[in-house]
Design a protein around this motif. Sequence first.
Motif, PDB file in Angstrom:
ATOM      1  N   GLU A  11       0.806  -1.230   0.000  1.00  0.00           N
ATOM      2  CA  GLU A  11       0.000   0.000   0.000  1.00  0.00           C
ATOM      3  C   GLU A  11       0.838   1.279   0.000  1.00  0.00           C
ATOM      4  O   GLU A  11       0.569   2.190  -0.796  1.00  0.00           O
ATOM      5  N   GLU A  15       0.409   3.899  -3.071  1.00  0.00           N
ATOM      6  CA  GLU A  15      -0.280   5.136  -2.704  1.00  0.00           C
ATOM      7  C   GLU A  15       0.447   6.366  -3.243  1.00  0.00           C
ATOM      8  O   GLU A  15      -0.175   7.373  -3.568  1.00  0.00           O
ATOM      9  N   ARG A  26      -9.028   4.051   0.196  1.00  0.00           N
ATOM     10  CA  ARG A  26      -7.704   4.647   0.341  1.00  0.00           C
ATOM     11  C   ARG A  26      -7.639   5.391   1.671  1.00  0.00           C
ATOM     12  O   ARG A  26      -8.629   6.015   2.072  1.00  0.00           O
TER      13      ARG A  26
END
Length: 351
Positions: A11, A15, A26
């Motif tokens: 992640e 991101e 998110r």
Amino acid sequence: MVQAALKTVLEPIFEVDFQPCSYGFRPGRRAQDAIAEIHFLTSRSYEWVVEGDIKACFDEISHSALLQRVRGRIGDKRVLGLVKAFLKSGILGEDRELRESSAGAPQGGILSPLLSNIALSVLDDHFAKAWAAMGDSHDREYRRRKGLANYRLVRYADDFLVLVAGNRNDAERLRDETARVLLPMGLRLSEEKTVIAHIDEGLDFLGMHIQRHKKRGAQKRFVYTYPSRNALATVKAKVRSATRETTNQSLAELLNRLNPVLRGWTNYHRHGASSATFSYLDSFTWRRVWTWLRHKHPKATVKELRRRYFSGWRPTQDEVSLFNPGSVAIVRYRYRANRIPSPWATKESAA
């Protein structure tokens, strides 16, 4: 546990690359951010909307195309092997038979939303690149004077809108363009559910109805957001279900089931023009609870029920009162644009 560990590794890496037009699953982002951006843009001449619906999105994602996007950022073969094993893990059917899966992201897993966002980021990247090519606000105004369309994507998971400052022909062209962008990922737009609408006609997105119309008592038109009819029907169905079941429970138990539903629904919708809907929901729920009490005590008089179960006009027992949706204050959600902080912001992005 393996999925959670893998998500912790992947992640922060992805991101950094995800575009600000994506809001679903998110950290630090929520549905209200997507609705606020839609309200902001449709209030500024982005009047045509492509309502996109991806056909069986989570079932049709191409494994090879998704792994190729993962390889673009991850070089460790062990991590890639875990991702591939997760994708190929198969589906357990209702008959308890495990079937191999050649496409799609297994739903219900901790890692599934992240992998879906990685796959759909192909759409985000395409429209973000186009938006950057349009330049700043002065450049976009010049484009409109030249008859060229400006457009921007707003996506929440597999639900997305393309907001167009142009005409219907521009919206139709962008619908076809979106279909071409999704095709390499093995995804297709649903021809029946992907529609083009004008903001004056209104549209439903993430449980909200968004429409432009005249303000009462004025000639100027504004964009408003309301709870959608489907969202209202859903919460009413939950209230009906709770008050239609057995009366072999106390009023306090019933209220403890109803109140979280009402409180959560109103907290989600309190950023729109929802006061009239909240008052209606309060009246609807009050009547359902009253009818439930009449069925629980068919021989009791109205006066007896009021003395036993009501504090004022609110059904109450054991210091538990029916939550009043009409008491929820309406608060405008502030549009945060590109200012949404990321837990893994780099020094350059923070500056």
